[in-house]
Design a protein around this motif. Structure first.
Motif, PDB file in Angstrom:
ATOM      1  N   PRO A 265       0.837  -1.202   0.000  1.00 35.13           N
ATOM      2  CA  PRO A 265       0.000   0.000   0.000  1.00 35.13           C
ATOM      3  C   PRO A 265       0.872   1.252   0.000  1.00 35.13           C
ATOM      4  CG  PRO A 265       0.239  -0.763   2.240  1.00 35.13           C
ATOM      5  CD  PRO A 265       1.174  -1.590   1.391  1.00 35.13           C
ATOM      6  N   ILE A 266       0.248   2.372  -0.261  1.00 34.26           N
ATOM      7  CA  ILE A 266       0.875   3.679  -0.096  1.00 34.26           C
ATOM      8  C   ILE A 266      -0.145   4.598   0.562  1.00 34.26           C
ATOM      9  CG2 ILE A 266       0.233   4.386  -2.448  1.00 34.26           C
ATOM     10  CD1 ILE A 266       2.763   6.151  -2.421  1.00 34.26           C
ATOM     11  N   ALA A 267       0.314   5.344   1.539  1.00 30.29           N
ATOM     12  CA  ALA A 267      -0.576   6.239   2.283  1.00 30.29           C
ATOM     13  C   ALA A 267       0.054   7.619   2.359  1.00 30.29           C
ATOM     14  CB  ALA A 267      -0.830   5.698   3.689  1.00 30.29           C
ATOM     15  N   SER A 268      -0.782   8.633   2.395  1.00 29.11           N
ATOM     16  CA  SER A 268      -0.300  10.007   2.522  1.00 29.11           C
ATOM     17  C   SER A 268      -1.268  10.799   3.385  1.00 29.11           C
ATOM     18  CB  SER A 268      -0.148  10.669   1.149  1.00 29.11           C
ATOM     19  OG  SER A 268      -1.389  10.711   0.476  1.00 29.11           O
ATOM     20  N   ALA A 269      -0.742  11.854   3.984  1.00 30.73           N
ATOM     21  CA  ALA A 269      -1.552  12.738   4.829  1.00 30.73           C
ATOM     22  C   ALA A 269      -1.201  14.175   4.492  1.00 30.73           C
ATOM     23  CB  ALA A 269      -1.299  12.453   6.307  1.00 30.73           C
ATOM     24  N   ALA A 270      -2.214  14.973   4.198  1.00 35.14           N
ATOM     25  CA  ALA A 270      -2.022  16.379   3.859  1.00 35.14           C
ATOM     26  C   ALA A 270      -2.482  17.247   5.019  1.00 35.14           C
ATOM     27  CB  ALA A 270      -2.803  16.733   2.598  1.00 35.14           C
TER      28      ALA A 270
ATOM     29  N   LEU B 225      -5.887  20.819   9.720  1.00 39.52           N
ATOM     30  CA  LEU B 225      -6.654  19.595   9.490  1.00 39.52           C
ATOM     31  C   LEU B 225      -5.845  18.635   8.628  1.00 39.52           C
ATOM     32  CD1 LEU B 225     -10.187  21.103   8.726  1.00 39.52           C
ATOM     33  CD2 LEU B 225      -9.349  20.207  10.909  1.00 39.52           C
ATOM     34  N   ILE B 226      -6.030  17.336   8.852  1.00 38.12           N
ATOM     35  CA  ILE B 226      -5.291  16.320   8.108  1.00 38.12           C
ATOM     36  C   ILE B 226      -6.251  15.555   7.207  1.00 38.12           C
ATOM     37  CG2 ILE B 226      -3.941  14.205   8.265  1.00 38.12           C
ATOM     38  CD1 ILE B 226      -2.713  15.197  10.788  1.00 38.12           C
ATOM     39  N   THR B 227      -5.932  15.523   5.922  1.00 34.89           N
ATOM     40  CA  THR B 227      -6.694  14.755   4.943  1.00 34.89           C
ATOM     41  C   THR B 227      -5.823  13.600   4.464  1.00 34.89           C
ATOM     42  OG1 THR B 227      -7.871  16.737   4.228  1.00 34.89           O
ATOM     43  CG2 THR B 227      -7.923  14.847   2.751  1.00 34.89           C
ATOM     44  N   THR B 228      -6.353  12.385   4.498  1.00 34.80           N
ATOM     45  CA  THR B 228      -5.549  11.202   4.192  1.00 34.80           C
ATOM     46  C   THR B 228      -5.935  10.595   2.851  1.00 34.80           C
ATOM     47  OG1 THR B 228      -7.089   9.759   5.381  1.00 34.80           O
ATOM     48  CG2 THR B 228      -5.243  10.678   6.630  1.00 34.80           C
ATOM     49  N   LEU B 229      -4.963   9.916   2.256  1.00 37.34           N
ATOM     50  CA  LEU B 229      -5.162   9.119   1.045  1.00 37.34           C
ATOM     51  C   LEU B 229      -4.557   7.745   1.287  1.00 37.34           C
ATOM     52  CD1 LEU B 229      -4.203  11.598  -1.842  1.00 37.34           C
ATOM     53  CD2 LEU B 229      -6.498  10.824  -1.246  1.00 37.34           C
ATOM     54  N   TYR B 230      -5.221   6.706   0.774  1.00 42.67           N
ATOM     55  CA  TYR B 230      -4.709   5.348   0.950  1.00 42.67           C
ATOM     56  C   TYR B 230      -5.081   4.521  -0.281  1.00 42.67           C
ATOM     57  CZ  TYR B 230      -3.965   0.649   2.803  1.00 42.67           C
ATOM     58  OH  TYR B 230      -3.536  -0.644   2.980  1.00 42.67           O
TER      59      TYR B 230
END
Length: 257
Positions: A113-118, A123-128
């Motif tokens: 997997p790959i995950a990111s947090a902006a 505020l934190i917005t995540t992608l996975y």
């Protein structure tokens, strides 16, 4: 260490006046030609000289190359500058894939997997994405990464003071959104590069073939760049991820989907 006889190295006779004229010592008229040359030789045509300014000037390319920063510093408004508060972090999870060689056993890391947090204004917005989303899950993540980076860039630009630059040739500084990894300059970036090339991008790579110090990615559809960096390049060595989080925590930041 020095060269005791330069004439043997160049296989000829170099003018003693340093005009870079070389004479063939095997020529029967060698001595005559050398004598004629020395009669009129004035040495090198242009001698290199060091020219210093009357006043010492500091070296600050990060300011001199940016008209906005240059004017704020020159007019005493540097207190209007603020650090970049919005950024993106990312991380891969990998598994060893065993490759049976003829004489030895080779293991290759494969991404799962790959995950990111902006971080956007606290505020934190995540992608996975992972293999369950398809074999092209990395390219899917890159596509969504640019979309999230739009909001990150807007948040960063809102903190930049409005300053009028009276210069016809002034070109606004192209903003960059930092995408930060932890120990990512070896495996993570080498894995990402081949996928970034497929997405209509232009890449500026800084580093060696095995370690990427900085990778700036420009996309023709966006007015900002993504700047991939490894946080380990900016902090003392021998820091684990747990130690880093404890020192540079996320107090006061709320997590959102």
């Amino acid at each position: 260490m020095y060269i005791s006889d330069i004439d043997k190295v160049i296989n000829g006779k170099l003018c003693p006046n340093n005009c870079q004229m070389i004479f063939n010592t095997k020529n029967q008229n060698y001595k005559r030609d050398l004598a004629r040359h020395l009669k009129y030789c004035q040495g090198p045509e242009t001698a290199k000289q060091v020219k210093l300014d009357h006043l010492p000037k500091p070296y600050y390319p990060h300011i001199s190359n940016n008209k906005l920063l240059q004017k704020l510093v020159a007019t005493g408004q540097s207190d209007l500058l603020s650090p970049t508060l919005n950024y993106i972090t990312f991380d891969f999870e990998t598994v060893e894939s065993i490759i049976n060689g003829v004489d030895n056993l080779i293991a290759q890391l494969e991404p799962l997997p790959i995950a990111s947090a902006a971080t956007i204004n606290g505020l934190i917005t995540t992608l996975y994405f992972d293999l369950r989303d398809g074999t092209d899950f990395i390219e899917q993540w890159i596509s969504q990464l640019f979309e999230v980076a739009i909001k990150v860039n807007e948040a960063n630009q809102s903190n930049i003071p409005e300053v009028q630059i009276n210069d016809k040739n002034y070109i606004p500084y192209k903003p960059q959104v930092s995408v930060i990894g932890f120990n990512s300059k070896k495996f993570d970036m080498n894995l990402l590069l081949k996928h970034l090339i497929k997405n209509r991008t232009k890449i500026q790579y800084m580093g060696s073939t095995t370690q990427a110090k900085q990778t700036v990615v420009s996309h023709q559809d966006y007015d900002f760049d993504l700047r991939f960096i490894d946080i380990l390049s900016f902090i003392p060595p021998n820091n684990t991820l747990k130690q880093f989080v404890e020192k540079f925590g996320t107090k006061g930041i709320k997590l959102t989907k």
